[in-house]
Design a protein around this motif. Structure first.
Motif, PDB file in Angstrom:
ATOM      1  N   TRP A  72      32.624  16.953   8.313  1.00 50.83           N
ATOM      2  CA  TRP A  72      32.610  17.003   6.851  1.00 50.83           C
ATOM      3  C   TRP A  72      31.169  17.068   6.366  1.00 50.83           C
ATOM      4  CZ3 TRP A  72      36.525  18.499   4.406  1.00 50.83           C
ATOM      5  CH2 TRP A  72      37.819  18.002   4.588  1.00 50.83           C
ATOM      6  N   TYR A 104      40.962  14.537  -3.977  1.00 56.14           N
ATOM      7  CA  TYR A 104      41.209  14.594  -2.539  1.00 56.14           C
ATOM      8  C   TYR A 104      40.401  13.529  -1.801  1.00 56.14           C
ATOM      9  CZ  TYR A 104      44.106  18.810  -2.329  1.00 56.14           C
ATOM     10  OH  TYR A 104      45.139  19.709  -2.433  1.00 56.14           O
ATOM     11  N   THR A 105      39.202  13.222  -2.305  1.00 59.89           N
ATOM     12  CA  THR A 105      38.397  12.170  -1.695  1.00 59.89           C
ATOM     13  C   THR A 105      39.036  10.807  -1.936  1.00 59.89           C
ATOM     14  OG1 THR A 105      36.369  13.469  -1.988  1.00 59.89           O
ATOM     15  CG2 THR A 105      36.112  11.105  -1.627  1.00 59.89           C
ATOM     16  N   TYR A 109      41.743  12.492   1.897  1.00 60.30           N
ATOM     17  CA  TYR A 109      41.791  13.784   2.594  1.00 60.30           C
ATOM     18  C   TYR A 109      40.389  14.258   2.943  1.00 60.30           C
ATOM     19  CZ  TYR A 109      46.770  14.472   1.599  1.00 60.30           C
ATOM     20  OH  TYR A 109      48.126  14.337   1.573  1.00 60.30           O
ATOM     21  N   GLU A 111      36.569  12.736   3.653  1.00 56.68           N
ATOM     22  CA  GLU A 111      36.016  11.435   4.026  1.00 56.68           C
ATOM     23  C   GLU A 111      34.495  11.490   4.128  1.00 56.68           C
ATOM     24  OE1 GLU A 111      38.965   9.175   6.777  1.00 56.68           O
ATOM     25  OE2 GLU A 111      38.830  11.217   7.551  1.00 56.68           O
ATOM     26  N   HIS A 152      43.493  24.356  -0.558  1.00 56.93           N
ATOM     27  CA  HIS A 152      44.434  23.239  -0.655  1.00 56.93           C
ATOM     28  C   HIS A 152      45.218  23.107   0.652  1.00 56.93           C
ATOM     29  CE1 HIS A 152      44.155  22.227  -4.990  1.00 56.93           C
ATOM     30  NE2 HIS A 152      43.921  23.508  -5.173  1.00 56.93           N
ATOM     31  N   LEU A 155      43.078  21.541   3.444  1.00 53.07           N
ATOM     32  CA  LEU A 155      42.898  20.091   3.356  1.00 53.07           C
ATOM     33  C   LEU A 155      44.127  19.351   3.863  1.00 53.07           C
ATOM     34  CD1 LEU A 155      41.013  19.748  -0.057  1.00 53.07           C
ATOM     35  CD2 LEU A 155      40.074  19.719   2.253  1.00 53.07           C
ATOM     36  N   VAL A 156      45.308  19.890   3.580  1.00 56.58           N
ATOM     37  CA  VAL A 156      46.538  19.282   4.097  1.00 56.58           C
ATOM     38  C   VAL A 156      46.596  19.430   5.615  1.00 56.58           C
ATOM     39  CG1 VAL A 156      49.057  19.385   4.084  1.00 56.58           C
ATOM     40  CG2 VAL A 156      47.799  19.638   1.945  1.00 56.58           C
ATOM     41  N   ARG A 159      44.303  16.997   7.252  1.00 56.37           N
ATOM     42  CA  ARG A 159      44.848  15.635   7.206  1.00 56.37           C
ATOM     43  C   ARG A 159      45.919  15.451   8.278  1.00 56.37           C
ATOM     44  NH1 ARG A 159      46.324  11.637   7.993  1.00 56.37           N
ATOM     45  NH2 ARG A 159      46.790   9.819   6.718  1.00 56.37           N
ATOM     46  N   ARG A 160      46.767  16.456   8.457  1.00 60.32           N
ATOM     47  CA  ARG A 160      47.824  16.367   9.471  1.00 60.32           C
ATOM     48  C   ARG A 160      47.240  16.355  10.888  1.00 60.32           C
ATOM     49  NH1 ARG A 160      52.973  16.869   8.060  1.00 60.32           N
ATOM     50  NH2 ARG A 160      53.542  17.696   6.017  1.00 60.32           N
ATOM     51  N   ARG A 162      44.434  15.051  11.971  1.00 60.17           N
ATOM     52  CA  ARG A 162      43.587  13.921  12.352  1.00 60.17           C
ATOM     53  C   ARG A 162      44.147  13.211  13.569  1.00 60.17           C
ATOM     54  NH1 ARG A 162      42.264  10.408   7.102  1.00 60.17           N
ATOM     55  NH2 ARG A 162      43.652   9.039   8.284  1.00 60.17           N
TER      56      ARG A 162
END
Length: 295
Positions: A72, A104-105, A109, A111, A152, A155-156, A159-160, A162
């Motif tokens: 990031w 989102y932060t 999502y 970091e 968008h 970002l999803v 997140r999935r 991780r």
């Protein structure tokens, strides 16, 4: 030796009002040049799908990066990173900005405090970046909107992917969703997980960006909406189904959070189905259809 492909864009102020805009996308592999030290005024997600390298942030410490991983880069944060000069790495990056980055932060999502994030699999994020790259073709009249929408999705996907989330999602959230309709306090939910309330709050905040109470309420009200829209159950019965013995309290809570009373919500939906409804998620490859009948 390295290979690189990239595109950069300048979306208009109108496009920024969509929430997220893509400022650039790139695909690179090999022994890439060292990046930085530098500071940017926008966000960048760098997905490393193969190889290894290192990252150095504001604290000066050098962190080893091993694929699959995410870097990031956030606005105003000095950074310095590089692929291993012997092995190189495969890198895909997306530059983006917009007012939705704040939300989102807050939801976890993005970091800023964890610039290097291990991933369990880079395939999903790489696929999302691939869609951005395809939309970035020159002359695409939908360029800004199509690439912004794909950010968008990215970002999803990140997140999935991780590494601290398993294939079925975060285990704490999964258990909370399973038990959401039982009349349990947050303290009782925490005890079921062998956690203190503070530990549960931290886990849920990290995974869902909200408190355990708000997460449970979201699950309950979502189920209430489904029952109101797809069944003819009385409001009191709907309240009991989701864990509230007092229908008046449920109605006040629903009205405050949804913005309309349960009865009014049902009238607006107008979707009561006498034949019942299903919990099964349709297969995208074989969606449900109405069978044609010969007359």
């Amino acid at each position: 030796m390295y290979h690189t492909w990239m595109r950069y864009f300048t979306p208009s102020p109108v496009h920024h009002r969509l929430g997220l805009v893509c400022l650039g996308v790139g695909l690179q592999h090999g022994t890439l040049p060292t990046v930085g030290p530098r500071t940017l005024d926008h966000h960048v997600a760098v997905v490393i799908s193969a190889g290894s390298g290192w990252y150095r942030g504001t604290d000066g410490r050098r962190t080893t990066i091993t694929a699959p991983a995410l870097i990031w880069l956030t606005p105003g944060t000095p950074h310095h990173y590089s692929a291993d000069p012997d092995t190189g790495w495969d890198e895909a990056f997306v530059d983006f900005a917009g007012p939705a980055t704040t939300t989102y932060t807050e939801l976890g999502y993005i970091e800023p405090d964890r610039p290097v994030v291990p991933l369990c699999d880079a395939a999903g994020p790489r696929a999302a970046i691939g869609r951005i790259a395809r939309a970035a073709r020159r002359g695409n009249p939908l360029l800004e909107v199509e690439t912004g929408a794909a950010v968008h999705e990215l970002l999803v996907a990140l997140r999935r992917a991780r590494a601290d989330t398993n294939a079925d999602g975060d285990p704490v959230l999964t258990a909370l969703a399973r038990d959401a309709f039982q009349p349990l306090s947050v303290a009782e939910h925490a005890a079921r997980h062998g956690m203190t309330q503070a530990e549960l709050r931290t886990a849920v905040r990290r995974a869902a960006g909200c408190s355990p109470k708000d997460y449970l309420l979201t699950i309950r009200l979502g189920r209430a909406k489904e029952l109101l829209a797809a069944t003819e159950l009385p409001v009191a019965a709907v309240a009991r189904r989701i864990g509230y013995d007092d229908p008046a309290y449920f109605s006040r809570l629903f009205t405050r959070r949804v913005g309309t009373a349960p009865v009014r919500f049902r009238e607006q939906q107008g979707r009561a189905v006498p034949g019942g409804w299903s919990d099964r998620i349709p297969d995208p490859e074989h969606p449900p259809t109405i069978a044609s009948r010969s007359v």
